[in-house]
Every structure is written in C-alpha cells, then in structure tokens.
Design a protein around this motif. Sequence first.
Motif, PDB file in Angstrom:
ATOM      1  N   LEU A 163      -2.702   3.794   2.539  1.00  0.00           N
ATOM      2  CA  LEU A 163      -3.269   2.486   2.863  1.00  0.00           C
ATOM      3  C   LEU A 163      -3.786   2.479   4.296  1.00  0.00           C
ATOM      4  CD1 LEU A 163      -0.607   0.055   1.344  1.00  0.00           C
ATOM      5  CD2 LEU A 163      -2.799   0.707   0.373  1.00  0.00           C
ATOM      6  N   PRO A 164      -4.936   1.847   4.546  1.00  0.00           N
ATOM      7  CA  PRO A 164      -5.443   1.744   5.927  1.00  0.00           C
ATOM      8  C   PRO A 164      -4.452   0.979   6.802  1.00  0.00           C
ATOM      9  CG  PRO A 164      -7.116   1.070   4.317  1.00  0.00           C
ATOM     10  CD  PRO A 164      -5.829   1.207   3.576  1.00  0.00           C
ATOM     11  N   GLU A 165      -4.368   1.356   8.078  1.00  0.00           N
ATOM     12  CA  GLU A 165      -3.434   0.684   8.986  1.00  0.00           C
ATOM     13  C   GLU A 165      -3.704  -0.811   9.069  1.00  0.00           C
ATOM     14  OE1 GLU A 165      -4.829   3.545   9.563  1.00  0.00           O
ATOM     15  OE2 GLU A 165      -3.181   4.938   9.975  1.00  0.00           O
ATOM     16  N   ALA A 166      -4.986  -1.213   9.021  1.00  0.00           N
ATOM     17  CA  ALA A 166      -5.323  -2.633   9.106  1.00  0.00           C
ATOM     18  C   ALA A 166      -4.749  -3.410   7.933  1.00  0.00           C
ATOM     19  CB  ALA A 166      -6.838  -2.812   9.157  1.00  0.00           C
ATOM     20  N   GLN A 167      -4.701  -2.770   6.778  1.00  0.00           N
ATOM     21  CA  GLN A 167      -4.139  -3.465   5.617  1.00  0.00           C
ATOM     22  C   GLN A 167      -2.616  -3.461   5.659  1.00  0.00           C
ATOM     23  OE1 GLN A 167      -5.609  -2.239   1.811  1.00  0.00           O
ATOM     24  NE2 GLN A 167      -4.702  -3.991   0.790  1.00  0.00           N
ATOM     25  N   LEU A 168      -2.023  -2.350   6.058  1.00  0.00           N
ATOM     26  CA  LEU A 168      -0.567  -2.299   6.175  1.00  0.00           C
ATOM     27  C   LEU A 168      -0.065  -3.401   7.095  1.00  0.00           C
ATOM     28  CD1 LEU A 168       0.246   1.528   6.448  1.00  0.00           C
ATOM     29  CD2 LEU A 168       1.023  -0.038   4.669  1.00  0.00           C
ATOM     30  N   ASP A 169      -0.812  -3.653   8.177  1.00  0.00           N
ATOM     31  CA  ASP A 169      -0.388  -4.641   9.167  1.00  0.00           C
ATOM     32  C   ASP A 169      -0.375  -6.045   8.582  1.00  0.00           C
ATOM     33  OD1 ASP A 169       0.507  -5.241  11.747  1.00  0.00           O
ATOM     34  OD2 ASP A 169      -1.495  -5.792  12.405  1.00  0.00           O
ATOM     35  N   HIS A 240       8.411   7.194  23.757  1.00  0.00           N
ATOM     36  CA  HIS A 240       9.496   7.518  22.826  1.00  0.00           C
ATOM     37  C   HIS A 240       9.120   8.821  22.123  1.00  0.00           C
ATOM     38  CE1 HIS A 240      12.388   7.272  19.540  1.00  0.00           C
ATOM     39  NE2 HIS A 240      12.946   6.217  20.114  1.00  0.00           N
ATOM     40  N   PRO A 241      10.034   9.771  22.038  1.00  0.00           N
ATOM     41  CA  PRO A 241       9.691  11.072  21.448  1.00  0.00           C
ATOM     42  C   PRO A 241       9.318  11.005  19.970  1.00  0.00           C
ATOM     43  CG  PRO A 241      12.063  10.886  21.797  1.00  0.00           C
ATOM     44  CD  PRO A 241      11.435   9.722  22.491  1.00  0.00           C
ATOM     45  N   HIS A 242       9.656   9.908  19.291  1.00  0.00           N
ATOM     46  CA  HIS A 242       9.426   9.825  17.848  1.00  0.00           C
ATOM     47  C   HIS A 242       8.348   8.816  17.460  1.00  0.00           C
ATOM     48  CE1 HIS A 242      13.857  11.231  17.681  1.00  0.00           C
ATOM     49  NE2 HIS A 242      13.047  12.275  17.661  1.00  0.00           N
ATOM     50  N   ILE A 243       7.724   8.160  18.430  1.00  0.00           N
ATOM     51  CA  ILE A 243       6.708   7.149  18.127  1.00  0.00           C
ATOM     52  C   ILE A 243       5.373   7.548  18.729  1.00  0.00           C
ATOM     53  CG2 ILE A 243       6.027   4.727  18.371  1.00  0.00           C
ATOM     54  CD1 ILE A 243       8.946   3.984  18.596  1.00  0.00           C
ATOM     55  N   ARG A 244       4.348   7.611  17.877  1.00  0.00           N
ATOM     56  CA  ARG A 244       2.995   7.901  18.357  1.00  0.00           C
ATOM     57  C   ARG A 244       2.210   6.621  18.634  1.00  0.00           C
ATOM     58  NH1 ARG A 244      -1.772   9.743  15.336  1.00  0.00           N
ATOM     59  NH2 ARG A 244      -0.476   9.868  13.487  1.00  0.00           N
ATOM     60  N   GLU A 245       2.344   5.617  17.745  1.00  0.00           N
ATOM     61  CA  GLU A 245       1.697   4.324  17.931  1.00  0.00           C
ATOM     62  C   GLU A 245       2.703   3.231  17.622  1.00  0.00           C
ATOM     63  OE1 GLU A 245      -1.220   3.671  19.093  1.00  0.00           O
ATOM     64  OE2 GLU A 245      -2.076   5.693  19.127  1.00  0.00           O
ATOM     65  N   GLY A 246       2.739   2.193  18.469  1.00  0.00           N
ATOM     66  CA  GLY A 246       3.692   1.115  18.294  1.00  0.00           C
ATOM     67  C   GLY A 246       3.180   0.007  17.380  1.00  0.00           C
ATOM     68  N   ALA A 247       4.005  -1.014  17.204  1.00  0.00           N
ATOM     69  CA  ALA A 247       3.692  -2.133  16.316  1.00  0.00           C
ATOM     70  C   ALA A 247       2.687  -3.076  16.962  1.00  0.00           C
ATOM     71  CB  ALA A 247       4.970  -2.884  15.956  1.00  0.00           C
ATOM     72  N   SER A 248       1.976  -3.814  16.121  1.00  0.00           N
ATOM     73  CA  SER A 248       0.952  -4.757  16.586  1.00  0.00           C
ATOM     74  C   SER A 248       1.582  -6.107  16.915  1.00  0.00           C
ATOM     75  CB  SER A 248      -0.094  -4.948  15.481  1.00  0.00           C
ATOM     76  OG  SER A 248       0.463  -5.730  14.425  1.00  0.00           O
ATOM     77  N   PRO A 249       0.814  -7.023  17.535  1.00  0.00           N
ATOM     78  CA  PRO A 249       1.329  -8.375  17.794  1.00  0.00           C
ATOM     79  C   PRO A 249       1.765  -9.105  16.526  1.00  0.00           C
ATOM     80  CG  PRO A 249      -0.625  -7.976  19.114  1.00  0.00           C
ATOM     81  CD  PRO A 249      -0.497  -6.804  18.188  1.00  0.00           C
ATOM     82  N   MET A 288       4.677   1.135  12.587  1.00  0.00           N
ATOM     83  CA  MET A 288       4.764   2.204  13.578  1.00  0.00           C
ATOM     84  C   MET A 288       4.228   3.499  12.984  1.00  0.00           C
ATOM     85  SD  MET A 288       8.546   1.638  15.263  1.00  0.00           S
ATOM     86  CE  MET A 288       9.287   2.400  13.838  1.00  0.00           C
ATOM     87  N   ILE A 289       3.608   4.292  13.825  1.00  0.00           N
ATOM     88  CA  ILE A 289       3.182   5.626  13.410  1.00  0.00           C
ATOM     89  C   ILE A 289       4.062   6.626  14.138  1.00  0.00           C
ATOM     90  CG2 ILE A 289       1.292   7.291  13.335  1.00  0.00           C
ATOM     91  CD1 ILE A 289      -0.659   4.982  13.335  1.00  0.00           C
ATOM     92  N   LEU A 290       4.780   7.431  13.356  1.00  0.00           N
ATOM     93  CA  LEU A 290       5.709   8.387  13.947  1.00  0.00           C
ATOM     94  C   LEU A 290       4.967   9.569  14.551  1.00  0.00           C
ATOM     95  CD1 LEU A 290       8.635   8.496  11.342  1.00  0.00           C
ATOM     96  CD2 LEU A 290       8.349   7.014  13.342  1.00  0.00           C
TER      97      LEU A 290
END
Length: 318
Positions: A163-169, A240-249, A288-290
Amino acid sequence: MPEIEIYQQKIMECEQEIGKGIIGQRDIIRQVMLVMLSGGNVLLEGMPGLGKTMLVRTIGQVFKLSFKRIQFTPDLMPSDVTGTNIMVKEEGNSSFRFERGPVFTNLVLADEINRATPKTQSALLEAMQEHTVTVGNESHYLEEPFMVLATQNPIEQEGTYPLPEAQLDRFMFKVLVKFPGKEELRGIVGLTEGQKPPQIRSLLKGEELLEARNLISQIPIADAVMNYILELVMATHEPHPHIREGASPRAAQALIRASRARAFMEGRLNVSFEDVQSVAYPVLRHRMILSFDAISEGITEDAVIRQIIDAREKSMYA
C-alpha cells in the motif's frame, strides 16, 4: 444518568452483540470499535479465513449501517470503486449522469486491498479523508457515518502490492488478526459444519453513533497526557537505529481521538497514560518505516514502539 453514560452502556451492548457472531478475537473487536467511535478507518491484516469479512458484516448489522463489499483484484479499476459518468440518450439529446460506485455506503469492506494495483488503491484516498468522491469537476458527498474497513494478506504472499504510504497514513489503526487458538478453531469449524449461527440484533442507529462520537470528542485530556502523546510521535523522528522514517502529524491526531474512545469504553471521562499506551501500537505500527538493520534483524514495528514507550516511562520517573 448523564447522556454520555447512556451511550457508554449502549456501545458496550453493541460490542457484546458483535462478539456473538465472531468467535474469539475480542481484542480485534475492541480495536475496530475504537476506530468506529473515533470516526477513522481501519486496516485488518491477517491470513485468509480468519473471519475478517464476517466481522465487518456483523458490525454493519449491529449498528444498522448499510454495507458493501469490494473485492480488490489486479484488474479492478478506480471507476469500479468510486463510480463513473455514463452517457444517457433521451429523445435525441445526450447528457452525462453519475453512476455511483460501491463506495457510496456507510461501511465499505475493501477486501484484500493489497491485491489491487496502487492506482486503484489510491481511488479510496479522497473518500477516506474527506468523505467525498470527485469525478470530473463534480464532488459527491458520501453517506454518514462512513468508514473503510480494509483487509490485506501479509505482504509475503504472492500476488500482492504494498500500500502507498499516503494511503496507509489514512488508516487510523492497523490491526493484526492472529491465527486462532485450538478451542477457538474448534468453534469456527463447528459453525461451518452445521451448527446454527447466532441471531444478531440491531442495537444502534447511525445517527446515534454520530452522537456518541460527538460526546467522545468532548472528553478532556490533561496537559501532561497531551504532552505524552506529542512526545511519543516526536520520538519516532529522533535518531533511532531501527527507524528510517517517523510517523506523520496524523499519528498525533489519531492517538488523541483513539485515547478518548478507549477512555469512553472503559467507563471513564478522562484520558489516562494507559489509554495512550494501549492505542499506540495500532496507531503507529503502519506509520513508521523501519531501517534496513531492523528489517534484517527481524525487529518488528511493535518492538520499536515498545522501546519508545519504555524510554518515555524511564524519563518520566527519572
């Protein structure tokens, strides 16, 4: 009895009624109920045959909501979901008329949503966020209450698209539907092998659900709890060693709304830290993207969320 307490009792009765038609999965039912009371959408992930479709159908019956199921397949087109303009000929004069798609209902079951192409998946974006559908230059409003309950098979299965990130959000919760235990499996087999299914009653109308949402939105949140919510979301953006991208607003908004709904279902009129921690997992796990290291080490999103919660607890009591 205050109005909010009356609705608390009604909603608890609805939850129990839904439980009659779904064997086990009590935690799953509760999480879906929280999303309904918050006005969001929910993504159910699990293997086929775990009762995800039956859950959505039962919810529609208990809440007296219209229900439509869309089977997502690789050849499904966006217009098959939203609808399209069709040409109508009348006495030598031609005009276009909008033919509504199955998205025009209260509950949309997007079954196996990750089997459709990203273009078709994205056809739901506007409906999920704005509750409208735009075709050509005209926007059409959806029925209220409106909610998308999507199911997806684990991405490791063949024939699926991420699923696209925009839709997951735009999904408030991502709920993991686990394989049932032995006794629960026995009950499921019994239902499919001749046992008479239970009679499900309709207990609440859509208008009453909207009123319950309005009451829940007025439940106060203390400044300390609000700061805790914001700190959890901000922690996903810290190194954070395990997070590539964080959560959105939207994650913060979802935590606030879901925490209020949980307090409501627990019979309280104030939001606690426990409420926030309980809903943090379904709210954050898909936002989140790990990192590649986390994926290679087999570290899950839930494990990372647990680390963040533990770190915040230590700092609170330090």
